[in-house]
Structures are given as C-alpha cells and as structure tokens.
Design a protein around this motif. Structure first.
Motif, PDB file in Angstrom:
ATOM      1  N   LEU A 114      -3.670   9.799  -7.230  1.00 46.79           N
ATOM      2  CA  LEU A 114      -4.073  10.751  -6.179  1.00 46.79           C
ATOM      3  C   LEU A 114      -2.927  11.030  -5.202  1.00 46.79           C
ATOM      4  O   LEU A 114      -2.780  12.139  -4.712  1.00 46.79           O
ATOM      5  N   GLY A 115      -2.136  10.019  -4.916  1.00 43.03           N
ATOM      6  CA  GLY A 115      -1.020  10.164  -3.967  1.00 43.03           C
ATOM      7  C   GLY A 115      -1.473  10.044  -2.526  1.00 43.03           C
ATOM      8  O   GLY A 115      -2.664  10.093  -2.217  1.00 43.03           O
ATOM      9  N   ARG A 116      -0.481   9.880  -1.629  1.00 43.59           N
ATOM     10  CA  ARG A 116      -0.786   9.760  -0.205  1.00 43.59           C
ATOM     11  C   ARG A 116      -1.026  11.124   0.416  1.00 43.59           C
ATOM     12  O   ARG A 116      -0.432  12.113   0.008  1.00 43.59           O
ATOM     13  N   ILE A 117      -1.835  11.143   1.438  1.00 40.59           N
ATOM     14  CA  ILE A 117      -1.954  12.337   2.273  1.00 40.59           C
ATOM     15  C   ILE A 117      -0.602  12.531   2.958  1.00 40.59           C
ATOM     16  O   ILE A 117       0.021  11.559   3.402  1.00 40.59           O
ATOM     17  N   LYS A 118      -0.138  13.773   3.034  1.00 45.37           N
ATOM     18  CA  LYS A 118       1.177  14.044   3.628  1.00 45.37           C
ATOM     19  C   LYS A 118       1.254  13.517   5.068  1.00 45.37           C
ATOM     20  O   LYS A 118       0.401  13.846   5.884  1.00 45.37           O
ATOM     21  N   GLY A 119       2.250  12.685   5.343  1.00 46.09           N
ATOM     22  CA  GLY A 119       2.396  12.135   6.684  1.00 46.09           C
ATOM     23  C   GLY A 119       1.934  10.687   6.775  1.00 46.09           C
ATOM     24  O   GLY A 119       2.223   9.998   7.744  1.00 46.09           O
ATOM     25  N   ILE A 120       1.197  10.233   5.758  1.00 48.33           N
ATOM     26  CA  ILE A 120       0.739   8.833   5.752  1.00 48.33           C
ATOM     27  C   ILE A 120       1.883   7.946   5.267  1.00 48.33           C
ATOM     28  O   ILE A 120       2.467   8.194   4.214  1.00 48.33           O
ATOM     29  N   LYS A 121       2.192   6.916   6.065  1.00 51.25           N
ATOM     30  CA  LYS A 121       3.267   5.996   5.682  1.00 51.25           C
ATOM     31  C   LYS A 121       2.795   5.027   4.604  1.00 51.25           C
ATOM     32  O   LYS A 121       3.440   4.875   3.581  1.00 51.25           O
ATOM     33  N   ARG A 122       1.692   4.360   4.857  1.00 54.98           N
ATOM     34  CA  ARG A 122       1.124   3.424   3.881  1.00 54.98           C
ATOM     35  C   ARG A 122      -0.392   3.516   3.939  1.00 54.98           C
ATOM     36  O   ARG A 122      -0.981   3.255   4.993  1.00 54.98           O
ATOM     37  N   PRO A 123      -1.043   3.877   2.832  1.00 49.81           N
ATOM     38  CA  PRO A 123      -2.509   3.793   2.818  1.00 49.81           C
ATOM     39  C   PRO A 123      -2.942   2.338   3.019  1.00 49.81           C
ATOM     40  O   PRO A 123      -2.178   1.426   2.714  1.00 49.81           O
ATOM     41  N   ALA A 124      -4.118   2.129   3.555  1.00 52.07           N
ATOM     42  CA  ALA A 124      -4.579   0.777   3.870  1.00 52.07           C
ATOM     43  C   ALA A 124      -6.022   0.577   3.425  1.00 52.07           C
ATOM     44  O   ALA A 124      -6.820   1.507   3.408  1.00 52.07           O
ATOM     45  N   LEU A 125      -6.333  -0.661   3.092  1.00 50.16           N
ATOM     46  CA  LEU A 125      -7.685  -1.014   2.678  1.00 50.16           C
ATOM     47  C   LEU A 125      -8.440  -1.579   3.887  1.00 50.16           C
ATOM     48  O   LEU A 125      -8.011  -2.562   4.486  1.00 50.16           O
ATOM     49  N   ALA A 126      -9.527  -0.913   4.235  1.00 47.63           N
ATOM     50  CA  ALA A 126     -10.310  -1.362   5.394  1.00 47.63           C
ATOM     51  C   ALA A 126     -11.561  -2.080   4.906  1.00 47.63           C
ATOM     52  O   ALA A 126     -12.045  -1.816   3.814  1.00 47.63           O
ATOM     53  N   ALA A 279     -22.835  -4.531   4.156  1.00 47.23           N
ATOM     54  CA  ALA A 279     -21.753  -3.854   4.860  1.00 47.23           C
ATOM     55  C   ALA A 279     -21.146  -2.695   4.066  1.00 47.23           C
ATOM     56  O   ALA A 279     -20.394  -1.899   4.608  1.00 47.23           O
ATOM     57  N   GLY A 280     -21.493  -2.563   2.786  1.00 43.43           N
ATOM     58  CA  GLY A 280     -20.912  -1.505   1.963  1.00 43.43           C
ATOM     59  C   GLY A 280     -19.545  -1.891   1.436  1.00 43.43           C
ATOM     60  O   GLY A 280     -19.084  -3.012   1.654  1.00 43.43           O
ATOM     61  N   GLY A 281     -18.881  -0.975   0.749  1.00 46.62           N
ATOM     62  CA  GLY A 281     -17.589  -1.281   0.146  1.00 46.62           C
ATOM     63  C   GLY A 281     -16.442  -1.066   1.115  1.00 46.62           C
ATOM     64  O   GLY A 281     -16.622  -0.625   2.241  1.00 46.62           O
ATOM     65  N   ALA A 282     -15.240  -1.414   0.644  1.00 47.43           N
ATOM     66  CA  ALA A 282     -14.037  -1.288   1.465  1.00 47.43           C
ATOM     67  C   ALA A 282     -13.324   0.021   1.140  1.00 47.43           C
ATOM     68  O   ALA A 282     -12.902   0.232   0.008  1.00 47.43           O
ATOM     69  N   PRO A 283     -13.194   0.920   2.119  1.00 41.80           N
ATOM     70  CA  PRO A 283     -12.522   2.197   1.848  1.00 41.80           C
ATOM     71  C   PRO A 283     -10.998   2.040   1.850  1.00 41.80           C
ATOM     72  O   PRO A 283     -10.441   1.351   2.693  1.00 41.80           O
ATOM     73  N   PHE A 284     -10.359   2.675   0.873  1.00 38.11           N
ATOM     74  CA  PHE A 284      -8.894   2.697   0.815  1.00 38.11           C
ATOM     75  C   PHE A 284      -8.471   4.011   1.464  1.00 38.11           C
ATOM     76  O   PHE A 284      -8.654   5.091   0.880  1.00 38.11           O
ATOM     77  N   LEU A 285      -7.935   3.921   2.666  1.00 34.22           N
ATOM     78  CA  LEU A 285      -7.724   5.123   3.478  1.00 34.22           C
ATOM     79  C   LEU A 285      -6.270   5.593   3.476  1.00 34.22           C
ATOM     80  O   LEU A 285      -5.355   4.778   3.611  1.00 34.22           O
ATOM     81  N   GLY A 286      -6.081   6.888   3.339  1.00 32.30           N
ATOM     82  CA  GLY A 286      -4.738   7.463   3.401  1.00 32.30           C
ATOM     83  C   GLY A 286      -4.307   8.127   2.103  1.00 32.30           C
ATOM     84  O   GLY A 286      -3.263   8.771   2.053  1.00 32.30           O
ATOM     85  N   VAL A 287      -5.123   7.955   1.049  1.00 35.43           N
ATOM     86  CA  VAL A 287      -4.828   8.651  -0.204  1.00 35.43           C
ATOM     87  C   VAL A 287      -5.636   9.952  -0.284  1.00 35.43           C
ATOM     88  O   VAL A 287      -6.614  10.128   0.437  1.00 35.43           O
ATOM     89  N   LYS A 288      -5.184  10.830  -1.203  1.00 35.79           N
ATOM     90  CA  LYS A 288      -5.832  12.142  -1.312  1.00 35.79           C
ATOM     91  C   LYS A 288      -7.108  12.073  -2.140  1.00 35.79           C
ATOM     92  O   LYS A 288      -7.168  12.574  -3.278  1.00 35.79           O
ATOM     93  N   GLY A 289      -8.124  11.462  -1.581  1.00 32.50           N
ATOM     94  CA  GLY A 289      -9.406  11.307  -2.266  1.00 32.50           C
ATOM     95  C   GLY A 289     -10.110  10.106  -1.661  1.00 32.50           C
ATOM     96  O   GLY A 289      -9.485   9.284  -0.987  1.00 32.50           O
TER      97      GLY A 289
END
Lengths: 338, 338
Positions: A114-126, A279-289
């Motif tokens: 998917l790749g990173r959203i433009k401007g994101i340095k490092r996607p992170a798992l929350a 609590a639900g799952g852990a979102p991986f934030l900063g990728v394109k999807g």
C-alpha cells in the motif's frame, strides 16, 4: 466500503474468523470479503444462515505463517491470503483489511503493497489498552524499534486523528511514556520529543510514568516501538500471570475454594475489562489503506469487534483526515519559512 | 565491615529506618552507623533496647529531598545525611551505604563522591524483582537512559557477579529484554548487545519478551535504563492496580464480600511474593563502594533486609570480584591483540 477479512490468519482461523464475519454481517448489515482458500471458507460459511449477498469470498491458495520472515514472505507469496487482500484493496481509500495472522507480515505487507501516505515518516501500530474506566491508545507498539523524536511527534498526530474519529473523543489528551514526570527526564530522544509535542497543536499534557499507565487520564500514550511493545506485552503477561496465580492460591485451600466460588462472577466482571477482544484490533496508521491487526488468538467476538472498528474507520474517513492534517502542518511550516 | 544507613531518607524516615537498624543489629549482630540529625536519631534509638556499642550515630545537619535536583544537591549540601555518609565510606572497600531517599541523589552521589571502578563504562542500578518461584535481577533500572550495546554487556557482567555473590546461585542465566525471541529482533543497539552477550563467557540464553518476565527461568535480565525503568514501574503499578481492582469488585457484591473473607489469607500469601520489602534494596553496581537503594516507602522490615543484603555484599567481596572480572577481561583482550 470494502472490508477484507483474512480468513486464514490467526490461531483460530478459519473457524472463528468466518463466524465473526457472519455475526458482523448480521449485526451491522455491511458487506464483507473473506480472503482465503475458497473451498475451506465456503465450507465454513455453509454452517450459517446469513444474507448471502453480503459476504464475498476472494480465493487465495496459501497463507503466511507466524514463523516466516515477513518481508520475504510478502514478496514471494503472491497467492497468500494477505497479499491477495492487499492487492485487492490497493488504491481504494475506503477499504480496510483485518488480519489475525503474523503481525510482521501484515506490517511489511501494508508498507510494501500500500505504501505510506505522503508526508508520513514512519507508519505506527497503535493499540487500545484497557485502563481504569476506558481505554488508552498506545502508539507505537512495535512497528519501529528505532525512532527519532520527530517520528514520535507524528505518532501523536496519527493517534489524535484515530482517537477523534474511531474512539469518538474530541481533542484527546496526549502523554509521553517516560521514566519521570519532569520535563527534563528521559533519554535524549524522548527529551527532544517532549519539546516537539509541547510546541505542537495537540493536547499534550506531559510525561506519563509506567506505573501510572493503568490509571492514567491520558487518552493517547506516545513512545518508540521498542518501549511500546515492552509495555503492551508486559501488561498482557503480568495480568495473565496474576490472575492465574490468584486462582491457584485460592484453590490451594478448602476455605479458599468456597470463597473462590463466591467471588467468581465479580472476578469475571473485573477480568472483562482487560479482555483484548473488547478493545478491538490494533490499527496500523500511516499507510495508504486501513490495516487492523487482530490478536493472534482472536475468536469470533474479537473479529466482529474489529469489523465494527473498520466501519468507523471508513465512515469517519481516518485516511482523509490524516492527509488533511499533514497538509495543514506543511502549510504552517511553509508559512513559518516566509 | 562498615554499614552506613541514611536515617533521614525515605517516606518513613527516621522512625522506620531506625527501627529496621535496631532489628538488624539484634538479628545479625553486625555494627552499624546511622547517619542523620543526631538528636532526632538518638531520640528514636532511645525507644529500644539493643547492644548499644553496635550502633554509632554520625551527625548530619540536613537531608536531600525527593524534589531536589540530584547533582546540584550533592555538590551543595555537604552537610546532608547522604553526603556525610558517602564522605565517611570513601576509600573503604568494605563499606555499604543504604538509603531510602532520592534515587537520583543517591546515584549522583555515588558517582561523584565514590567514582567508578576502573574499567566500568557506566554503573547501573539493579533490582531483584519477584517472579514465579524466585527473583530475577533486572539491570539497568534507570541509571542510564541512553545506552550503548557495550554498556549492556557490562551490566550483564555486574549482574552476574552480584547474583553469584549475594543471591547465591552459580553461573546464573542471563537474558536480554527484547521485543521478540529471535536473534535478529529489536533496536539496533539491542541487536548489537545480543551479539556481544552471545560471544561473552556469561551464561547467555537469549532474548526474553516482556510478557514472559513474570515467569522467566532467567536469573538476570539486561536492558538499557529507560526500558528497565519502564518494566520496573509498570510491574509495580499494574500489580497494585489489579490487586485494588479485584478487592473493589469483590467488595461490590454481598456474595463477593463473604467470598473475600474466605480467600483473604490465600491472597495475602500470594501478595507477599510481590512485596518489594522481601526482595531487598536495589544495588548500584560499578561504583567504588556498596550503594543500596531501598524503596522510598521502606518500612523497618525492608531496611532490615537491606542490611542483611549489605552484609552479604561485603562478606562476599562484590567489589573485589567486579575488579577481578574487569582485569580478566582486559587480559583476554590484550591476548587477542597479540
């Protein structure tokens, strides 16, 4: 809305995953796509009555195991449930993939496919952790073992957008995981992150010591992925150890056994607070999807909750809001330069 | 043997500190020096019957508070109980100082007044944590927020000497706190530390994930001071939160209340395992003298245990053994060069 569920990933796949998907379709009425070996998934689906038009099956011949080297598996196993799902969702901003399989493979796959959203340095798992009277979102919980302070600043922004959109609280409080409450405490990286967060437009309230995590009034806890993973796993391990230990010591005496029966319901109620299924799952934030990592041991209930979380993720346009935030920050920086 | 006890440091000073010292003198028969305001300490001592010749009082006019900037307080407060004690023990290899006061001041004082043992890169604060069926020594728990891999290698050596000498187990198992069990997991620093430990002559058994800390069969857990502090404080905070939460939920129902009475003893027994009073104080290893940090909330029993620990520290010549280990390592390196 395109929600993909990896039917083959996790300790209880495909049985519990398919059941969770069926339950979600019945409860929320949304369409879903189950990704996995078609005959097996269809065989599981045949056990249930549900609106047939709501669940599609996308065939994938193989699955990536927990023991495979993530990046290599993503590159080589084009026919795995994970890669087939990622390829199907690519370029669609209204899609989410849920998987209870290998965390490493899911993160690698999200980044590579998917790749990173433009401007994101490092996607992170929350991860939304249970705390006294609610949840606290810990970010990063393991995607980035080595971090720079500016990554942490961005994790806070990602957490902010997710918390507002999916967990439904405006202007959430942001804290920095640290080894002291004072501003000058911590490693060099963390001290720098403190200054960045202090000067950001987030609702930053300062350092949070580890001993205060279970009772913190902060909504988002920011840290590097090494620290976050230690916190997450220690919470898990210690809770489970203490609960088992208490049970064992009670069951060791006759009096205790009777007492144990009497407190069973109260204890169950209390334990429910720490149930990762809630609590639900852990979102991986900063990728394109949208990428949501469900716990490896997820049962149907956890999967159903993760699907509910995915609906909120799409409905509240988390990706669009992250992009907007990044553009806003870029505009501010350019203005400062002039 | 010169054991100094900071009579003025800690939440329960001087009452509990003096009581602990009296109890230790009676039980172990060793001589002690209490450091603090003479009239106050003597007033406390007057409450007890004990062999008078065994306890000396060394006068110190002031005390360093928990809220003072450590290094500055050490430099300015020459008349504080901590500085007076450090000056008295300086140069004496058979001396130990116990303090329940400010950790930062004790570490700064140890470094500034006693200095490092020659060859020690960074002294480290170790803590014996309760675990299933024993203790595990965590090192570093906060003296060094920023670490290089070679510091961790040395922490392991310090832990090894202390464990063999004071905790009495030969060839203790050493583990590395990490975010995965595989060799290639972790931050760059931790991956390097893995290789150094693997090639050392210590009994290194590999990575230990945070979730396994409560039940690990490893004796010594090595990590940087930031991570160690997070682990230590989270263990403390979560145990206390869970125990309180269980009590509260049981007491919330009539049935639970009766059950609570029945399980009280078993629970108490179980809780005792996690009592920091049992585990003794945290040794600050690598400085030229014995320094033991007792918990800020230490009562008499914890102080008595810390005194027992100090006796073992001196009797088993921990400092001499560390120096010997460093010379051994130096000799091996010189040989390798040739």
């Amino acid at each position: 809305m395109n929600i993909f569920v990896d039917a083959m990933g996790g300790d209880n796949a495909p049985v519990e995953i398919v059941k969770g998907a069926v339950d979600a379709v019945k409860e929320y009425g949304v369409p879903l796509t189950l990704v996995g070996k078609e005959d097996i998934v269809k065989q599981e689906l045949a056990k249930y009555t549900y609106p047939q038009d709501k669940i599609k099956v996308l065939h994938a011949e193989t699955v990536i195991g927990f023991d495979e080297e993530p990046a290599m598996a993503i590159r080589r196993k084009e026919d795995s449930s994970l890669v087939v799902a990622l390829n199907a969702m690519k370029g669609d901003p209204d899609s989410v993939l849920i998987s209870a399989g290998s965390t490493g493979a899911l993160l690698s796959g999200g980044l590579l496919k998917l790749g990173r959203i433009k401007g994101i340095k490092r996607p992170a798992l929350a991860a939304a952790l249970p705390k006294d009277g609610g949840v606290v979102l810990l970010i990063d919980t393991g995607a980035n073992a080595d971090c720079k302070s500016e990554y942490l600043e961005q994790f806070a922004m990602l957490g902010h957008v997710y918390f507002e959109s999916v967990l439904g609280k405006k202007n959430p409080k942001v804290g920095l995981v640290n080894i002291g409450s004072e501003e000058e405490k911590g490693s060099m990286m963390v001290k720098e992150a403190y200054q960045l967060l202090k000067n950001s437009d987030l609702n930053f309230v300062g350092n949070v010591e580890a001993r205060d995590i279970p009772t913190t009034d902060v909504d988002i806890l920011v840290c590097d992925g090494f620290t976050g993973n230690i916190v997450l796993k220690l919470l898990e391990g210690l809770s489970s150890y203490l609960m088992k230990g208490i049970k064992k010591s009670i069951m060791g005496s006759a009096k205790g056994k009777i007492g144990g029966v009497l407190i069973k319901n109260d204890l169950k109620q209390f334990k429910k607070q720490f149930d990762s299924d809630e609590a639900g799952g852990a979102p991986f934030l900063g990728v394109k999807g949208g990428i949501i990592k469900a716990h490896g041991s997820s049962g149907a209930y956890a999967i159903k909750n993760a699907i509910n979380q995915s609906i909120k993720f799409i409905d509240n346009d988390v990706l669009g809001k992250i992009t907007a935030k990044l553009q806003e920050e870029k505009a501010v920086k350019e203005q400062e330069k002039e």
